[in-house]
Enzyme design. Structure first.
Site, PDB file in Angstrom:
ATOM      1  N   ARG A  32       0.850  -1.210   0.000  1.00 24.88           N
ATOM      2  CA  ARG A  32       0.000   0.000   0.000  1.00 24.88           C
ATOM      3  C   ARG A  32       0.886   1.261   0.000  1.00 24.88           C
ATOM      4  O   ARG A  32       0.598   2.225  -0.710  1.00 24.88           O
ATOM      5  CB  ARG A  32      -0.907   0.021   1.230  1.00 24.88           C
ATOM      6  CG  ARG A  32      -1.752  -1.212   1.445  1.00 24.88           C
ATOM      7  CD  ARG A  32      -3.036  -1.202   0.620  1.00 24.88           C
ATOM      8  NE  ARG A  32      -3.844  -2.362   0.965  1.00 24.88           N
ATOM      9  CZ  ARG A  32      -3.844  -3.524   0.296  1.00 24.88           C
ATOM     10  NH1 ARG A  32      -3.133  -3.667  -0.801  1.00 24.88           N
ATOM     11  NH2 ARG A  32      -4.593  -4.542   0.696  1.00 24.88           N
ATOM     12  N   GLU A 176     -13.782 -15.045   8.974  1.00 18.83           N
ATOM     13  CA  GLU A 176     -13.671 -14.462   7.626  1.00 18.83           C
ATOM     14  C   GLU A 176     -13.258 -15.498   6.577  1.00 18.83           C
ATOM     15  O   GLU A 176     -12.071 -15.736   6.364  1.00 18.83           O
ATOM     16  CB  GLU A 176     -12.646 -13.315   7.630  1.00 18.83           C
ATOM     17  CG  GLU A 176     -12.480 -12.684   6.246  1.00 18.83           C
ATOM     18  CD  GLU A 176     -11.481 -11.531   6.187  1.00 18.83           C
ATOM     19  OE1 GLU A 176     -10.820 -11.244   7.194  1.00 18.83           O
ATOM     20  OE2 GLU A 176     -11.368 -10.923   5.111  1.00 18.83           O
ATOM     21  N   LYS A 218     -17.513 -12.381   8.473  1.00 21.04           N
ATOM     22  CA  LYS A 218     -16.954 -11.396   7.539  1.00 21.04           C
ATOM     23  C   LYS A 218     -16.757 -12.065   6.175  1.00 21.04           C
ATOM     24  O   LYS A 218     -15.709 -12.644   5.895  1.00 21.04           O
ATOM     25  CB  LYS A 218     -15.622 -10.862   8.081  1.00 21.04           C
ATOM     26  CG  LYS A 218     -14.907  -9.899   7.131  1.00 21.04           C
ATOM     27  CD  LYS A 218     -13.851  -9.075   7.839  1.00 21.04           C
ATOM     28  CE  LYS A 218     -13.038  -8.244   6.858  1.00 21.04           C
ATOM     29  NZ  LYS A 218     -12.188  -7.254   7.511  1.00 21.04           N
ATOM     30  N   SER A 261     -14.084  -5.666   1.595  1.00 18.06           N
ATOM     31  CA  SER A 261     -14.297  -5.029   0.280  1.00 18.06           C
ATOM     32  C   SER A 261     -13.612  -5.803  -0.834  1.00 18.06           C
ATOM     33  O   SER A 261     -14.080  -5.761  -1.981  1.00 18.06           O
ATOM     34  CB  SER A 261     -13.893  -3.558   0.298  1.00 18.06           C
ATOM     35  OG  SER A 261     -12.547  -3.373   0.649  1.00 18.06           O
ATOM     36  N   GLY A 262     -12.514  -6.485  -0.548  1.00 13.85           N
ATOM     37  CA  GLY A 262     -11.970  -7.479  -1.467  1.00 13.85           C
ATOM     38  C   GLY A 262     -11.482  -6.999  -2.822  1.00 13.85           C
ATOM     39  O   GLY A 262     -11.366  -7.804  -3.730  1.00 13.85           O
ATOM     40  N   GLY A 263     -11.251  -5.692  -2.983  1.00 13.49           N
ATOM     41  CA  GLY A 263     -10.794  -5.196  -4.278  1.00 13.49           C
ATOM     42  C   GLY A 263     -11.889  -4.460  -5.048  1.00 13.49           C
ATOM     43  O   GLY A 263     -11.655  -3.974  -6.158  1.00 13.49           O
ATOM     44  N   ARG A 292      -9.309  -1.694   2.260  1.00 11.29           N
ATOM     45  CA  ARG A 292      -9.045  -0.773   1.147  1.00 11.29           C
ATOM     46  C   ARG A 292     -10.168   0.215   0.898  1.00 11.29           C
ATOM     47  O   ARG A 292      -9.927   1.388   0.623  1.00 11.29           O
ATOM     48  CB  ARG A 292      -8.758  -1.590  -0.125  1.00 11.29           C
ATOM     49  CG  ARG A 292      -7.394  -2.191  -0.136  1.00 11.29           C
ATOM     50  CD  ARG A 292      -7.282  -3.312  -1.139  1.00 11.29           C
ATOM     51  NE  ARG A 292      -7.958  -4.522  -0.688  1.00 11.29           N
ATOM     52  CZ  ARG A 292      -8.020  -5.658  -1.377  1.00 11.29           C
ATOM     53  NH1 ARG A 292      -7.461  -5.730  -2.583  1.00 11.29           N
ATOM     54  NH2 ARG A 292      -8.638  -6.709  -0.896  1.00 11.29           N
TER      55      ARG A 292
HETATM   56  P1  13P Z   1     -10.422  -5.321   2.240  1.00 12.97           P
HETATM   57  O1  13P Z   1     -11.691  -4.589   2.589  1.00 12.97           O
HETATM   58  O2  13P Z   1      -9.364  -4.468   1.637  1.00 12.97           O
HETATM   59  O3  13P Z   1     -10.709  -6.596   1.466  1.00 12.97           O
HETATM   60  O4  13P Z   1      -9.778  -5.785   3.615  1.00 12.97           O
HETATM   61  C1  13P Z   1     -10.576  -6.348   4.571  1.00 12.97           C
HETATM   62  C2  13P Z   1      -9.828  -7.363   5.318  1.00 12.97           C
HETATM   63  O5  13P Z   1      -9.712  -7.271   6.523  1.00 12.97           O
HETATM   64  C3  13P Z   1      -9.240  -8.499   4.599  1.00 12.97           C
HETATM   65  O6  13P Z   1      -8.857  -9.480   5.526  1.00 12.97           O
END
Ligand code: 13P
Length: 340
Positions: A32, A176, A218, A261-263, A292
Site C-alpha cells: 500500500r 472471515e 466477515k 471489500s476485497g478489491g 481498502r
Molecule cells: P479489504 O476490505 O481491503 O478486502 O480488507 C478487509 C480485510 O480485513 C481483509 O482481511
C-alpha cells in the site's frame, strides 16, 4: 440480556456503525505504501495508523478497528498506546490473529491459513493489550477445478478452532472466509462457491460448539470475478444474489455480517452495501469491515507526508460517513458529492 460476547458483537454492529480493518501485515502495508511512494518504516506505519485513529468524528461511524500485532503494541506521538486512543473514543480495539496463508498440502493451487499453534496464549496476551475481538481470514480461490472439498473442509475446521478458542478467552471472533474476486468466473459460480463455503463453515462452527450469537461473519459479497465481462454488476443484482446466499447459509442467531471489500472500488463497496440494507430488515445487521474501501482515498491524500494529515483524515471521515449511510440504505450520489 445476552452474554458478554453477544453484547460486544452487537456493539460492533450498532446502527450506523461498522469496522475499520487496519490490520494489514507488514508485507501488505508495504504494498500500500509503495503505491504512494512512501517507504514502509515502523515510524511511517505508526504515523499512518495514528492519523486514522485520531480522526475527529470518525467514532460516530466506526465501532471497532482491527489492528496488526505491531500496531496494538505501538504508541502515538503523545505517548499513549494506540489501543487506548481508540478506547478513549468508545471505539473497540480488535486484533488479527491468523498468521497468513500457506500452500495447502496435496492441493498446490490452494491455500490454508496458519496460526493455531500457541493461539490461546496469544489471545490472553492480546486481551491484556485491550483487544475485545479478533479476526482470522481464510482464502478460497475459484478456478476451473477449485475450490476442492479438501480446501473448504480444512479452512472451515481452522476457522472453527480459532473461533472456539476466542470465545473461551472472552474475545468475539470475526470469522472471515474470503472467496476471492480474482478470475473470470460468473456471478453464478461465485454464488455456488460462497454458499458451499458458508455451509461448511457453519457446520464446523456448530460441531465445535461455537456460540453463533457471540461471533460475527466477515464474508465476500456474491460478485462476478474481476475478469468477467459482466463486471461490475448493478448493486441491485449483487444485493439479491448475496442476500439469497446468506438466507440459505447464515443462522439468524449471528448478530451481524460485516463485509470485506476485497478489491471493489470504494464507491462500489458502499453502493452494494447500501442496496442490501435498502432491502431490509434482515435477520442480521449488515455492515462493513472494509480495509481498502475505507482507506484508499485517505492513503492517497496523505502520501506519507505529515503535512497532509488533515487531508488524509478528511478523506477517511468522508468514506466512513458514506458507509454509515449505507448501513441504513440512505447512501445517495448527492451525499457522495456533498463532502468531496
Ligand atoms: P479489504 O476490505 O481491503 O478486502 O480488507 C478487509 C480485510 O480485513 C481483509 O482481511
Amino acid at each position: 440480556m445476552g452474554s458478554a460476547l453477544n453484547q460486544t458483537a452487537r456493539e460492533l454492529v450498532a446502527p450506523g456503525k461498522g469496522i475499520l480493518a487496519a490490520d494489514e501485515s507488514t508485507g501488505t502495508i508495504k504494498k500500500r505504501f509503495d503505491s504512494i511512494g512512501c517507504e514502509s518504516t515502523e515510524d511511517r506505519r505508526r504515523a499512518y495508523r495514528e492519523m486514522l485513529f485520531t480522526t475527529q468524528g470518525a467514532a460516530q461511524y466506526v465501532s471497532g478497528v482491527i489492528l496488526f500485532d505491531e500496531t496494538i503494541r505501538q504508541s502515538a506521538s503523545d505517548g499513549r498506546p494506540l489501543p487506548k486512543i481508540l478506547e478513549s473514543q468508545g471505539v473497540i480495539p480488535g486484533i488479527k490473529v491468523d498468521k497468513g496463508t500457506t500452500k495447502l498440502a496435496k492441493s498446490p493451487d490452494e491455500l490454508v491459513t496458519d496460526g493455531l499453534d500457541g493461539l490461546r496464549d496469544r489471545l490472553v496476551d492480546y486481551r491484556g493489550l485491550g483487544a475485545r475481538f479478533a479476526k482470522w481470514r481464510a482464502v478460497i480461490n475459484i478456478g476451473a477445478h477449485i475450490p476442492s472439498r479438501l480446501c473448504l473442509d480444512v479452512n472451515a475446521h481452522a476457522l472453527a478452532r480459532y473461533a472456539a478458542l476466542c470465545q473461551d478467552e472472552g474475545i468475539v471472533p470475526i470469522v472471515e472466509p474470503e472467496v476471492l474476486m480474482d478470475g473470470d468466473h460468473s456471478l453464478e459460480r461465485c454464488y455456488q462457491v460462497t454458499c458451499d463455503t458458508l455451509h461448511r463453515v457453519f457446520e464446523a462452527l456448530y460441531s465445535q460448539r461455537v456460540e453463533f450469537d457471540g461471533m460475527l461473519l466477515k464474508p465476500n459479497m456474491v460478485i462476478p470475478g474481476k475478469g468477467d465481462a459482466s463486471s461490475p454488476m448493478s448493486p441491485e443484482t449483487i444485493a439479491d444474489a448475496t442476500l439469497s446466499c446468506f438466507r440459505m447459509t447464515v443462522p439468524a442467531a449471528v448478530p451481524g455480517i460485516v463485509f470485506l471489500s476485497g478489491g471493489q472500488g470504494d464507491e462500489e463497496a458502499t453502493a452494494n452495501l447500501n442496496a442490501m440494507n435498502a432491502k431490509g430488515p434482515h435477520p442480521w445487521q449488515l455492515s462493513f469491515s472494509y480495509g481498502r474501501a475505507l482507506q484508499a482515498p485517505s492513503l492517497k491524500a496523505w502520501k506519507g507526508d505529515d503535512a497532509n494529515l488533515s487531508a488524509g483524515q478528511a478523506a477517511y471521515l468522508h468514506r466512513a460517513h458514506m458507509n454509515s449511510l449505507a448501513r441504513a440504505g440512505a447512501y445517495t450520489a448527492d451525499a457522495e458529492k456533498a463532502a468531496s
